[in-house]
Design a protein around this motif. Sequence first.
Motif, mmCIF file in Angstrom:
data_model
loop_
_atom_site.group_PDB
_atom_site.id
_atom_site.type_symbol
_atom_site.label_atom_id
_atom_site.label_comp_id
_atom_site.label_asym_id
_atom_site.label_seq_id
_atom_site.Cartn_x
_atom_site.Cartn_y
_atom_site.Cartn_z
ATOM 1 N N GLY A 124 1.250 4.033 -3.227
ATOM 2 C CA GLY A 124 0.621 5.540 -2.905
ATOM 3 C C GLY A 124 -0.598 5.340 -2.401
ATOM 4 O O GLY A 124 -1.331 6.430 -2.735
ATOM 5 N N LEU A 125 -1.141 4.393 -1.925
ATOM 6 C CA LEU A 125 -2.661 4.162 -1.492
ATOM 7 C C LEU A 125 -2.858 5.052 -0.202
ATOM 8 O O LEU A 125 -2.021 4.607 0.658
ATOM 9 C CB LEU A 125 -3.037 2.733 -1.247
ATOM 10 C CG LEU A 125 -2.948 1.692 -2.353
ATOM 11 C CD1 LEU A 125 -3.382 0.450 -2.033
ATOM 12 C CD2 LEU A 125 -3.765 2.285 -3.701
ATOM 13 N N ASP A 126 -3.921 5.770 -0.055
ATOM 14 C CA ASP A 126 -3.983 6.425 1.440
ATOM 15 C C ASP A 126 -5.258 5.934 2.003
ATOM 16 O O ASP A 126 -5.458 6.338 3.193
ATOM 17 C CB ASP A 126 -4.413 7.952 1.103
ATOM 18 C CG ASP A 126 -5.388 8.350 0.105
ATOM 19 O OD1 ASP A 126 -6.066 7.123 -0.451
ATOM 20 O OD2 ASP A 126 -5.773 9.394 -0.384
ATOM 21 N N ASN A 127 -5.711 4.769 1.413
ATOM 22 C CA ASN A 127 -7.002 4.001 1.952
ATOM 23 C C ASN A 127 -6.796 2.598 1.699
ATOM 24 O O ASN A 127 -7.171 2.138 0.413
ATOM 25 C CB ASN A 127 -8.175 4.536 1.366
ATOM 26 C CG ASN A 127 -9.256 3.765 2.413
ATOM 27 O OD1 ASN A 127 -9.405 2.812 2.857
ATOM 28 N ND2 ASN A 127 -10.454 4.778 2.480
ATOM 29 N N ALA B 77 1.070 -1.437 0.060
ATOM 30 C CA ALA B 77 0.116 0.044 -0.148
ATOM 31 C C ALA B 77 0.854 1.121 0.024
ATOM 32 O O ALA B 77 0.481 2.446 -0.722
ATOM 33 C CB ALA B 77 -1.109 -0.015 1.219
ATOM 34 N N GLU B 78 2.045 1.306 0.725
ATOM 35 C CA GLU B 78 2.805 2.545 0.847
ATOM 36 C C GLU B 78 3.404 2.647 -0.486
ATOM 37 O O GLU B 78 3.565 3.925 -0.745
ATOM 38 C CB GLU B 78 3.780 2.196 2.074
ATOM 39 C CG GLU B 78 3.315 2.220 3.313
ATOM 40 C CD GLU B 78 4.342 1.972 4.657
ATOM 41 O OE1 GLU B 78 5.522 1.514 3.987
ATOM 42 O OE2 GLU B 78 3.995 1.884 5.594
#
Length: 224
Positions: A204-207, A200-201
């Motif tokens: 670039g996932l924020d959710n 996820a990091e």
Amino acid sequence: MLDGFLGKLKILPFSESENVQAALPSGPPFIAQFNPETFSVTNELEYAQEDPAHGDDGEEAKFKCIKPKQYSFDFLLDGTGATGEKKEVLAQIELFKATVGFFGPIHRPRFLMLSWGTFVANCVLESYTINYKLFRPDGTPLRAVISATFKEHKPKLLKELLKNLGSPDLTRSHDVKEKEQLWLVSYKEYESTNYYIHVAEKNGLDNIRRLKNGKRLYFPPLEQ
């Protein structure tokens, strides 16, 4: 954490390096009698050491690696009952040793997970010192402080994943379908739930709970 709920620092032991956080603990957990007032995290960089040439007054500091983090805690054990919670100090010390110490079936100390609120760390015990502070008339300790230092531990496959995530050689990708969840997509790629936070990091996932339909995710290969 719920308001008003006191979460205690916990140490959970595991017998396999790759299954920390993903398997059942392999021994008794150690739960701090009192949460520490402070703790420290040490970050250390290592540079290559070279002998300076004759007449030189210095050398370039050539970066070599980032050393594993160190986590240091003091655990207070109190058997007086003065704080409202009375425990046998010697029994708590033995529980600590059973959690963090040598484990016969794997011929080494266990792998550990430290958990306290938002702080979670995979590690191994590096050292500990017991400072006895108060005694009964027969010499039995009534109060002690365990000062323990833990060294960060990253499973081999996780280390390879993190290394590959920083590489342009991203050989596997996946287009998100409606209602797919990151942990399940990651499990299908790696046959493990250990890596979805790192994926996820790097994507670039924020959710991580709600993926956008059609979003392309990249999954670097793990070196076996």
